[in-house]
Design a protein around this motif. Structure first.
Motif, mmCIF file in Angstrom:
data_model
loop_
_atom_site.group_PDB
_atom_site.id
_atom_site.type_symbol
_atom_site.label_atom_id
_atom_site.label_comp_id
_atom_site.label_asym_id
_atom_site.label_seq_id
_atom_site.Cartn_x
_atom_site.Cartn_y
_atom_site.Cartn_z
ATOM 1 N N LEU A 189 0.203 -23.575 -68.900
ATOM 2 C CA LEU A 189 -0.561 -22.970 -67.812
ATOM 3 C C LEU A 189 -0.920 -24.024 -66.775
ATOM 4 C CD1 LEU A 189 -2.082 -20.360 -66.851
ATOM 5 C CD2 LEU A 189 -4.096 -21.298 -67.999
ATOM 6 N N ARG A 190 -0.718 -23.694 -65.461
ATOM 7 C CA ARG A 190 -1.062 -24.615 -64.383
ATOM 8 C C ARG A 190 -1.946 -23.961 -63.313
ATOM 9 N NH1 ARG A 190 2.002 -29.268 -64.074
ATOM 10 N NH2 ARG A 190 0.436 -29.778 -62.504
ATOM 11 N N ARG A 191 -2.145 -22.661 -63.403
ATOM 12 C CA ARG A 191 -2.964 -21.976 -62.394
ATOM 13 C C ARG A 191 -3.542 -20.716 -63.032
ATOM 14 N NH1 ARG A 191 -1.309 -21.616 -56.202
ATOM 15 N NH2 ARG A 191 -3.267 -20.832 -55.352
ATOM 16 N N ASP A 192 -4.807 -20.428 -62.752
ATOM 17 C CA ASP A 192 -5.459 -19.243 -63.305
ATOM 18 C C ASP A 192 -6.595 -18.866 -62.369
ATOM 19 O OD1 ASP A 192 -6.459 -17.198 -64.814
ATOM 20 O OD2 ASP A 192 -7.086 -18.432 -66.506
ATOM 21 N N GLU A 193 -6.479 -17.731 -61.704
ATOM 22 C CA GLU A 193 -7.475 -17.362 -60.701
ATOM 23 C C GLU A 193 -7.474 -15.859 -60.485
ATOM 24 O OE1 GLU A 193 -5.445 -19.719 -57.836
ATOM 25 O OE2 GLU A 193 -4.888 -17.982 -56.600
ATOM 26 N N GLU A 194 -8.512 -15.389 -59.816
ATOM 27 C CA GLU A 194 -8.576 -14.008 -59.344
ATOM 28 C C GLU A 194 -8.738 -14.037 -57.831
ATOM 29 O OE1 GLU A 194 -10.648 -10.499 -61.355
ATOM 30 O OE2 GLU A 194 -12.013 -10.938 -59.679
ATOM 31 N N ASP A 195 -7.837 -13.334 -57.140
ATOM 32 C CA ASP A 195 -7.860 -13.276 -55.674
ATOM 33 C C ASP A 195 -8.214 -11.853 -55.258
ATOM 34 O OD1 ASP A 195 -6.831 -15.904 -55.753
ATOM 35 O OD2 ASP A 195 -4.794 -15.111 -55.896
ATOM 36 N N ARG A 196 -9.192 -11.725 -54.375
ATOM 37 C CA ARG A 196 -9.627 -10.407 -53.910
ATOM 38 C C ARG A 196 -9.524 -10.335 -52.388
ATOM 39 N NH1 ARG A 196 -13.228 -12.121 -57.589
ATOM 40 N NH2 ARG A 196 -14.750 -12.709 -55.984
ATOM 41 N N LEU A 197 -8.910 -9.276 -51.909
ATOM 42 C CA LEU A 197 -8.786 -9.020 -50.477
ATOM 43 C C LEU A 197 -9.456 -7.684 -50.169
ATOM 44 C CD1 LEU A 197 -4.991 -9.850 -50.041
ATOM 45 C CD2 LEU A 197 -6.913 -11.366 -49.565
ATOM 46 N N THR A 198 -10.324 -7.681 -49.173
ATOM 47 C CA THR A 198 -11.008 -6.451 -48.786
ATOM 48 C C THR A 198 -10.927 -6.291 -47.277
ATOM 49 O OG1 THR A 198 -12.575 -6.766 -50.613
ATOM 50 C CG2 THR A 198 -13.152 -5.140 -48.928
ATOM 51 N N GLY A 199 -10.403 -5.148 -46.840
ATOM 52 C CA GLY A 199 -10.300 -4.858 -45.415
ATOM 53 C C GLY A 199 -11.086 -3.615 -45.051
ATOM 54 N N VAL A 200 -11.869 -3.685 -43.978
ATOM 55 C CA VAL A 200 -12.613 -2.535 -43.466
ATOM 56 C C VAL A 200 -12.375 -2.474 -41.960
ATOM 57 C CG1 VAL A 200 -14.842 -1.415 -43.217
ATOM 58 C CG2 VAL A 200 -14.363 -2.778 -45.259
ATOM 59 N N ASP A 201 -11.773 -1.370 -41.494
ATOM 60 C CA ASP A 201 -11.370 -1.246 -40.092
ATOM 61 C C ASP A 201 -11.811 0.094 -39.515
ATOM 62 O OD1 ASP A 201 -9.870 -3.361 -41.152
ATOM 63 O OD2 ASP A 201 -8.238 -3.054 -39.735
ATOM 64 N N PRO A 202 -12.895 0.165 -38.748
ATOM 65 C CA PRO A 202 -13.159 1.363 -37.957
ATOM 66 C C PRO A 202 -12.283 1.353 -36.697
ATOM 67 C CG PRO A 202 -14.910 -0.228 -37.649
ATOM 68 C CD PRO A 202 -13.974 -0.819 -38.666
ATOM 69 N N TYR A 203 -11.883 2.542 -36.235
ATOM 70 C CA TYR A 203 -11.011 2.606 -35.067
ATOM 71 C C TYR A 203 -11.276 3.873 -34.265
ATOM 72 C CZ TYR A 203 -8.287 5.554 -38.280
ATOM 73 O OH TYR A 203 -7.897 6.517 -39.167
ATOM 74 N N LEU A 204 -10.874 3.812 -32.993
ATOM 75 C CA LEU A 204 -11.067 4.922 -32.064
ATOM 76 C C LEU A 204 -9.864 4.994 -31.141
ATOM 77 C CD1 LEU A 204 -13.076 7.069 -30.792
ATOM 78 C CD2 LEU A 204 -13.755 5.236 -29.222
ATOM 79 N N GLN A 205 -9.350 6.204 -30.934
ATOM 80 C CA GLN A 205 -8.236 6.390 -30.006
ATOM 81 C C GLN A 205 -8.511 7.622 -29.151
ATOM 82 O OE1 GLN A 205 -4.409 6.748 -31.877
ATOM 83 N NE2 GLN A 205 -3.286 6.874 -29.962
ATOM 84 N N VAL A 206 -8.281 7.497 -27.846
ATOM 85 C CA VAL A 206 -8.481 8.623 -26.928
ATOM 86 C C VAL A 206 -7.234 8.788 -26.072
ATOM 87 C CG1 VAL A 206 -10.983 8.401 -26.844
ATOM 88 C CG2 VAL A 206 -9.592 7.139 -25.208
ATOM 89 N N GLU A 207 -6.971 10.039 -25.711
ATOM 90 C CA GLU A 207 -5.825 10.329 -24.849
ATOM 91 C C GLU A 207 -6.175 11.503 -23.944
ATOM 92 O OE1 GLU A 207 -1.479 10.661 -26.219
ATOM 93 O OE2 GLU A 207 -2.135 12.734 -26.010
ATOM 94 N N TRP A 208 -5.906 11.329 -22.681
ATOM 95 C CA TRP A 208 -6.106 12.410 -21.713
ATOM 96 C C TRP A 208 -4.780 12.717 -21.050
ATOM 97 C CZ3 TRP A 208 -5.501 12.814 -16.355
ATOM 98 C CH2 TRP A 208 -6.040 13.971 -15.763
ATOM 99 N N GLU A 209 -4.443 13.990 -21.030
ATOM 100 C CA GLU A 209 -3.187 14.429 -20.422
ATOM 101 C C GLU A 209 -3.476 15.534 -19.424
ATOM 102 O OE1 GLU A 209 1.310 15.941 -21.710
ATOM 103 O OE2 GLU A 209 -0.254 15.618 -23.238
ATOM 104 N N GLY A 210 -3.071 15.293 -18.190
ATOM 105 C CA GLY A 210 -3.276 16.283 -17.147
ATOM 106 C C GLY A 210 -2.248 16.113 -16.043
ATOM 107 N N GLY A 211 -1.569 17.185 -15.683
ATOM 108 C CA GLY A 211 -0.529 17.091 -14.665
ATOM 109 C C GLY A 211 0.554 16.119 -15.097
ATOM 110 N N PRO A 212 0.943 15.211 -14.210
ATOM 111 C CA PRO A 212 2.001 14.266 -14.583
ATOM 112 C C PRO A 212 1.495 13.020 -15.318
ATOM 113 C CG PRO A 212 1.433 13.955 -12.285
ATOM 114 C CD PRO A 212 0.583 15.105 -12.780
ATOM 115 N N TRP A 213 0.182 12.938 -15.586
ATOM 116 C CA TRP A 213 -0.390 11.717 -16.143
ATOM 117 C C TRP A 213 -0.716 11.850 -17.626
ATOM 118 C CZ3 TRP A 213 -0.350 7.381 -13.310
ATOM 119 C CH2 TRP A 213 -0.273 7.495 -11.922
ATOM 120 N N VAL A 214 -0.460 10.774 -18.364
ATOM 121 C CA VAL A 214 -0.929 10.637 -19.742
ATOM 122 C C VAL A 214 -1.623 9.275 -19.830
ATOM 123 C CG1 VAL A 214 -0.326 10.494 -22.184
ATOM 124 C CG2 VAL A 214 0.958 12.036 -20.678
#
Length: 664
Positions: A354-379
């Motif tokens: 044995l040459r290595r012994d460990e516990e690795d923990r990764l935790t990701g928390v991502d809030p997100y927001l996306q908006v889109e407006w479509e009217g006439g020729p525009w997006v």
């Protein structure tokens, strides 16, 4: 948000089921992704290390698996919280389509989203059917697949299992892969849908041929690198002497629930799984004498899970429609990781001390927001994501010191775009975003001194801009073009590599500038053609260490091309196609002083046939790759300390396959 790709201000390509299935063995995603502009998907002919995929240069330096590009299957991440992913987990036999997003809007997916590749599998529909496929070809390649699908009482189901085996083109590259997949869709009413998926991937003792030097490649593209320290006669290759190999077991379960509330939508995705890997490397006893070396055998057991919840609200706003999506993405993985010497006494390729012994923990928390407006020729579209990744390490192997520690990365990534519909057949758009890449767990493993984790590494941050045109010409031609620029600070690059340890550092500014062009058209009498071209210049804007300003980033060709001419009869009973794939040279390391992988061009051909008889459907195909038997480098191991950069692609090779489907 679901959207017509023609009316969205981003570079998106969809590879449909026909392109994934027709004339292909459906083992590697690179079979279908080679026709996508901006993307380089290389089959390394090394199933121990998976595909090498890059999007606009992001991910090109990955030594194994996929980094820098986000992988998703049926809404469930195939990338871990630190950004490392495995395309081998994609089930191509049941694929309905693959969507590929490049450019600024990838940033809405957060960390390591230089591009996004999403696989969507088919739903079970209609009367039950069973199908069996058999394929085989050069180098002992063979695959058997059996699947069933159908729908009854509002419940759809898909079940698939397959085995793939190959003796390998390169010496010491045999592999066996067992894959299974199941999917159930339940629709209690017209307003909601529950989807449950389960998948597994098993690879036992997949041989790793390793890279070779330029001299070895010129002598014999199939050959492995000779171990000059071997005391046996004749001397064995490094791969043979150390029996380099990897075993992988990956199991995953996921569920998504969607509730429609008028035009609004609530969506919840939850998943969990386990990944076990044991890998035998080729590091010698001398290298492993260093107290900080973690050994030549990697053994980890990873549990992972996550939840993504989002709500989309739709309402009229002014003269158009406003769609707003708000959500939060949570992901976590825990590794029980050990390292061992790869020798016992005089015997190599076995588990030692044995040459290595460990516990690795990764935790990701991502809030997100996306908006889109479509009217006439525009997006008009905009998004914002705040990503937080926490890395924690508990070191249980104390004889070489305590490497326990933690680091947390935070970044907010905005994106915005505008599309203008010049006419029903011509759209122009522009978009911009800020993205980032944290170091992966593997990139944190060693500090430049070789002792302890490199918690001082910073994320790479980038600014993306893109302008593009989407056009429909005539009644049967579609053309997409995009110009893009990406400026990155603190690019993550190799710092030192040797003795089985690779440490990373933050380089100075890099610049990627390029153009993508794709076209698809159909002619009379069943003829069709398509083309995808990318020109990309990726350079270090300022020098660092021995790397001069203006040097090219390794692993990234300045141009690559896919072109296809195909024919199908009107009844879709017979078809044939000729494909061309070309690439300019690409460098193997940052200084650009070593011999680059030369440019190449290859031709592939396929023919296929279909028949129906009652409830039976039969299909057959024959495929010939590299018709002119070119010898070329298919991929490189960027920055290898021993200058074993090169991985040869196969010469002329063939595949044949047949499938039979019965519908009850």
């Amino acid at each position: 948000m679901e959207h017509n790709s023609f009316d969205f201000p981003a570079a998106i390509d969809v590879v449909d089921a026909a392109r994934i299935r027709t004339g292909q063995i459906r083992v590697n995603a690179s079979e279908a992704l080679s026709a996508v502009p901006g993307l380089v998907a290389r089959n390394r002919e090394n199933y121990a290390q998976d595909l090498q995929i890059s999007s606009r240069g992001f991910g090109a330096r990955s030594a194994f698996g996929v980094r820098g590009v986000r992988l998703i299957a049926d809404g469930i991440p195939a990338s871990m919280p630190d950004g490392q992913g495995q395309a081998a987990t994609f089930n191509l036999d049941m694929a309905d389509r693959i969507e590929v997003l490049r450019g600024p809007f990838s940033a809405i997916y957060g960390n390591h989203s230089g591009g996004v590749i999403q696989l969507f599998t088919r739903d079970g529909t209609g009367r039950p059917s069973v199908e069996s496929s058999v394929a085989g070809g050069s180098e002992g390649t063979r695959k058997v697949d059996v699947n069933a699908q159908g729908e009854s009482g509002g419940v759809g189901y898909v079940v698939d299992t397959s085995r793939f085996e190959t003796d390998g083109y390169r010496d010491h590259s045999a592999a066996r892969r067992d894959q299974a997949f199941a999917k159930m869709t339940v629709k209690p009413s017209d307003s909601n849908l529950l989807t449950i998926t389960a998948s597994s991937l098993e690879q036992d003792d997949t041989q790793d041929p390793l890279g070779v030097t330029w001299a070895t490649f010129q002598r014999d593209p199939r050959a492995g690198e000779i171990d000059v320290t071997d005391t046996a006669e004749p001397k064995r290759t490094l791969a043979e002497r150390y029996n380099t190999r990897k075993s992988t077991s990956h199991k995953q379960l996921g569920a998504s629930f969607e509730q429609r509330l008028g035009d609004d939508r609530l969506r919840v995705v939850a998943y969990g799984g386990n990944r076990q890997v044991i890998q035998y490397q080729s590091f010698s006893r001398g290298f492993q004498s260093s107290p900080s070396h973690s050994g030549g055998v990697i053994d980890f057991d990873r549990d992972f899970h996550g939840v993504d919840i989002n709500y989309t609200h739709v309402r009229q706003f002014g003269s158009g429609k406003l769609r707003t999506t708000a959500g939060i993405d949570y992901s976590r993985s825990t590794d029980a990781r050990r390292g061992y010497e790869n020798f016992v006494g005089p015997q190599f390729g076995v588990i030692g001390n044995l040459r290595r012994d460990e516990e690795d923990r990764l935790t990701g928390v991502d809030p997100y927001l996306q908006v889109e407006w479509e009217g006439g020729p525009w997006v008009l579209s905009a998004g914002l994501r705040h990503s937080r990744l926490k890395v924690e390490v508990d070191d249980f192997y104390r004889s070489n010191g305590d490497d326990s520690g933690a680091v947390e990365y935070r970044e907010t990534t905005p994106v915005a775009g505008v599309l203008y519909k010049v006419s029903p057949v011509l759209n122009v758009y522009a978009s911009a975003a800020r993205g980032f890449e944290t170091p992966t767990l593997n990139e944190l493993f060693y500090s430049p001194s070789g002792a302890g984790f490199n918690f001082g590494l910073q994320p790479a941050s980038s600014k993306h801009v893109e302008v593009g045109v989407k056009a429909i010409v005539g009644s049967s031609t579609r053309v997409n073009a995009a110009l893009f620029q990406v400026r990155t600070d603190d690019e993550l690059v190799v710092d030192t590599s040797g003795g089985g340890r690779t440490s990373y550092r933050n380089a100075s500014e890099t610049l990627r500038r390029g153009v993508e062009l794709s076209a698809e058209t159909s002619f009379a009498n069943g003829w069709s053609a398509r083309m995808a071209m990318t020109a990309l210049r990726a350079t270090y804007e300022t020098g660092f260490a021995s790397v001069a300003a203006g040097s090219s980033l390794p692993g990234i060709p300045r141009a690559n091309l896919f072109a296809e001419l195909a024919w199908n009869d009107k009844a879709d009973r017979f078809g044939a196609a000729l494909e061309g794939i070309a690439s300019k040279k690409f460098y193997t390391e940052d200084t650009n002083t070593e011999i680059p992988a030369p440019g190449y061009g290859v031709l592939n051909a396929r023919v296929q046939a279909k028949q129906s008889a009652g409830r039976w459907k039969l299909t057959e195909f024959v495929r010939l790759n590299n018709l002119l038997d070119r010898s070329y480098i298919g991929s490189v191991i960027v920055g290898d300390a021993n200058k074993r950069y090169y991985e040869a692609a196969p010469g002329r090779n063939w595949l044949v396959g047949v499938s039979a489907q019965y519908q009850f």
